[in-house]
Design a protein around this motif. Sequence first.
Motif, PDB file in Angstrom:
ATOM      1  N   LYS A 200     -32.725  88.375 -66.301  1.00  7.34           N
ATOM      2  CA  LYS A 200     -33.317  89.671 -66.645  1.00  7.34           C
ATOM      3  C   LYS A 200     -33.081  90.009 -68.110  1.00  7.34           C
ATOM      4  N   ALA A 201     -31.859  89.752 -68.605  1.00 17.84           N
ATOM      5  CA  ALA A 201     -31.554  90.029 -70.012  1.00 17.84           C
ATOM      6  C   ALA A 201     -32.385  89.165 -70.945  1.00 17.84           C
ATOM      7  N   SER A 202     -32.777  87.976 -70.475  1.00 15.94           N
ATOM      8  CA  SER A 202     -33.578  87.058 -71.285  1.00 15.94           C
ATOM      9  C   SER A 202     -35.068  87.256 -71.102  1.00 15.94           C
ATOM     10  N   GLY A 203     -35.447  88.242 -70.282  1.00 21.20           N
ATOM     11  CA  GLY A 203     -36.866  88.497 -70.048  1.00 21.20           C
ATOM     12  C   GLY A 203     -37.523  87.492 -69.124  1.00 21.20           C
ATOM     13  N   MET A 204     -36.721  86.772 -68.336  1.00 20.14           N
ATOM     14  CA  MET A 204     -37.261  85.770 -67.422  1.00 20.14           C
ATOM     15  C   MET A 204     -37.454  86.370 -66.038  1.00 20.14           C
ATOM     16  N   GLU A 205     -38.314  85.746 -65.267  1.00 22.16           N
ATOM     17  CA  GLU A 205     -38.552  86.191 -63.898  1.00 22.16           C
ATOM     18  C   GLU A 205     -37.470  85.624 -62.986  1.00 22.16           C
ATOM     19  N   THR A 206     -36.815  86.495 -62.216  1.00 19.71           N
ATOM     20  CA  THR A 206     -35.739  86.049 -61.332  1.00 19.71           C
ATOM     21  C   THR A 206     -36.304  85.425 -60.063  1.00 19.71           C
ATOM     22  N   ALA A 207     -35.572  84.439 -59.541  1.00 20.37           N
ATOM     23  CA  ALA A 207     -36.010  83.754 -58.325  1.00 20.37           C
ATOM     24  C   ALA A 207     -35.589  84.543 -57.089  1.00 20.37           C
ATOM     25  N   ASP A 208     -36.341  84.380 -56.017  1.00 19.71           N
ATOM     26  CA  ASP A 208     -36.032  85.024 -54.744  1.00 19.71           C
ATOM     27  C   ASP A 208     -35.210  84.054 -53.900  1.00 19.71           C
ATOM     28  N   PRO A 209     -33.959  84.391 -53.558  1.00 17.83           N
ATOM     29  CA  PRO A 209     -33.132  83.452 -52.779  1.00 17.83           C
ATOM     30  C   PRO A 209     -33.691  83.155 -51.394  1.00 17.83           C
ATOM     31  N   GLN A 210     -34.567  84.015 -50.893  1.00 17.04           N
ATOM     32  CA  GLN A 210     -35.158  83.747 -49.591  1.00 17.04           C
ATOM     33  C   GLN A 210     -35.973  82.452 -49.612  1.00 17.04           C
ATOM     34  N   THR A 211     -36.559  82.152 -50.766  1.00 20.80           N
ATOM     35  CA  THR A 211     -37.312  80.895 -50.908  1.00 20.80           C
ATOM     36  C   THR A 211     -36.393  79.700 -50.726  1.00 20.80           C
TER      37      THR A 211
END
Length: 499
Positions: A200-211
Motif C-alpha cells: 500500500k505504501a508503494s502504491g501497489m495492489e495488495t493480494a487477496d489471501p483467499q486466492t
Amino acid sequence: LGCAITQWVVPLLLGDLLEGFTQAGFHWTIPAVSALFSCVMIFVSFWMTARKVLSISPMAALRYTEETTKRKTSRSTGHARLPWMGLQNAFRHPVKACFVIGTFFLSSVAFLLCMTVLNGLSVEEYIDHNTAHDISLYNHMSRASFSPQEEQSFTPEIMAQLREMEGVEAFGVTKVVPVYQQYSHEVYGDWYRIKSDFEKASGMETADPQTWLDNPSATFWSLMIGVDSDILAAYNQTAQTPVDIEAFEQGKFLLTTEMNGDGLREGDSITFSVMDTDKQFRLPIGGQFPLARDGMNGGAAPWLVVSNKVIDQYRPDAIIYSVKIDTSPDREQAVLDQVMLLTEKIPAISRTSKIELAESLAEAKNSLSKLSAFLTIVLFSIGILNFINTMSANILNRQKEFAAMEAIGATKRQVRRLIVWEGFWYFALTMFLSLTIGSATDVFLFHVIQGSLGFGTFQYPFVPFTLYLLFALVLCGLIPTAIYQRAGAGSIVERLREN
C-alpha cells in the motif's frame, strides 16, 4: 556542419560506454528543429532590437548620451579607486553582466559536477556494490524465470572442472527449487499484514489471501534456496542468535530471509510441495538471516532457505542457480580466462567478475570524462564569447571616456588596470556563486546520482576546480587587455574627435 560533427563526436564520446556504438544515428526532425529554433531566436533578437530602434525619434537619437549607472550620493574619494570603479563599470549594463556571469556559472557547475561524479565513482565501491566474489556464474535461464522444465546448465562435468582449477580458494553453490506453500492465517497472518502495508505504501495492489487458500498450487509459490554452510558461518560471527549449522545441514529446520520473511515466527511450521510433484513436506522455521536477492525472481510467498546437503531430497538434481568463485590474487586473471573458455559455448550461463567490472567502469569513466570535457568546453566557450562580446561593446562604446581620462592625466596603464578590474569582477562574482550555490548544487545532485546508482563517495574536486578557476581568472584578465590595446591604438585627439 553540426550534423557532420555529431557523426564524429558522439561515437567518440560514447563508444566505450555503449558497446558496439560506432555510428551516430538521429531522426531528421532533430537537426530540422534545431535549425528552426536557432532561426526563430535570431529573428526575434533582431526584431526586438529593430522595434526598439524605431521607437526612438531621429532627434532623440542625435542627442543620446549613455546613462550613468548610479547617481553619486557621497563625496568620499574611496569610490574613485580602481577596484570600486571597475565594479561600477562592470554593471553599467546589468542584464549583459548577468548573462555573462550566468553562463560562466553554468559552465563551472557543469565542470564541478562532472569532476565530483568521476572522482566519486571508485572501482572498489562499484565492484563491492555488484559482487562480493571474484567470479560469479549464473544460470541465465533461472534469472529470467523458474519452471519445472528448466535444464541443468551446470553439468557435473563443468562443476568438476571449475572446482579443480588452479588458484581457486573458495567455491560456493546456490541451488533453487520452485515450491508451493500452503497458506494459513495462523502462520502467515503477521507476514501478510507487513506485506500489505508495504504494498500500500508503494502504491501497489495488495493480494487477496483467499486466492491463496482456494488455489495454493497455482498462486502461492516461491523459491526454496539451497546455500552452503559457509554463508551461515559468516553470519554467525556477528549474529546475536547464531544458527545451529549442524542441525541445518541435517535438514531439521528451514530459514526465512530478512528480505521477504518478516512476520514469520520462529518455531512455526511451513507446509510446502515441490512445483512438479504432489508430495508435501513440513519443516519448522529455525530463524531468519539476510540473503541477497542476487537477481532471483520469486512468487508471492516468502523464500525458504535450506542446506545444499538436503535440497536434493526435495527434488533430485536441483537446479544450480549460481556458482561463486574466489581466487588467489595472483591467479585471478588466469582463472577467469579458464572460466570464459569453459563456459563460452553455453549461452545459458552468464558471468560477473571483478576484473571485468573494473574494466567496464574504467571504460564508462573514460566516456563520461570525454562527455564532461565536451559539455564543459561548450558551456565555457559560450561564457567566454559572451564575455568577449560584452567587454568589446563596453570598451568600444567608451573610447571617448578613456580618451578624456587620459587627457586629464590618467596613464594607459591605469586605464588598462581599470578594464582588467572590470573583468576581474565578472570572475569574482562567478567564483562566489560557484563556491556557494554551485557547491550546494553539486552536493545535492551528487547525492541524487548516488541514490540512483546505489554507490559512490562524495569527494569535492579541489585541485581540478582550482585549476579551472585560475584558467578563468587568466582569461578574464587577458581578454579585456587585448581588446583595449587593439581599440585604443589611436592618439587622444583622434579618439576625442570620433563620433
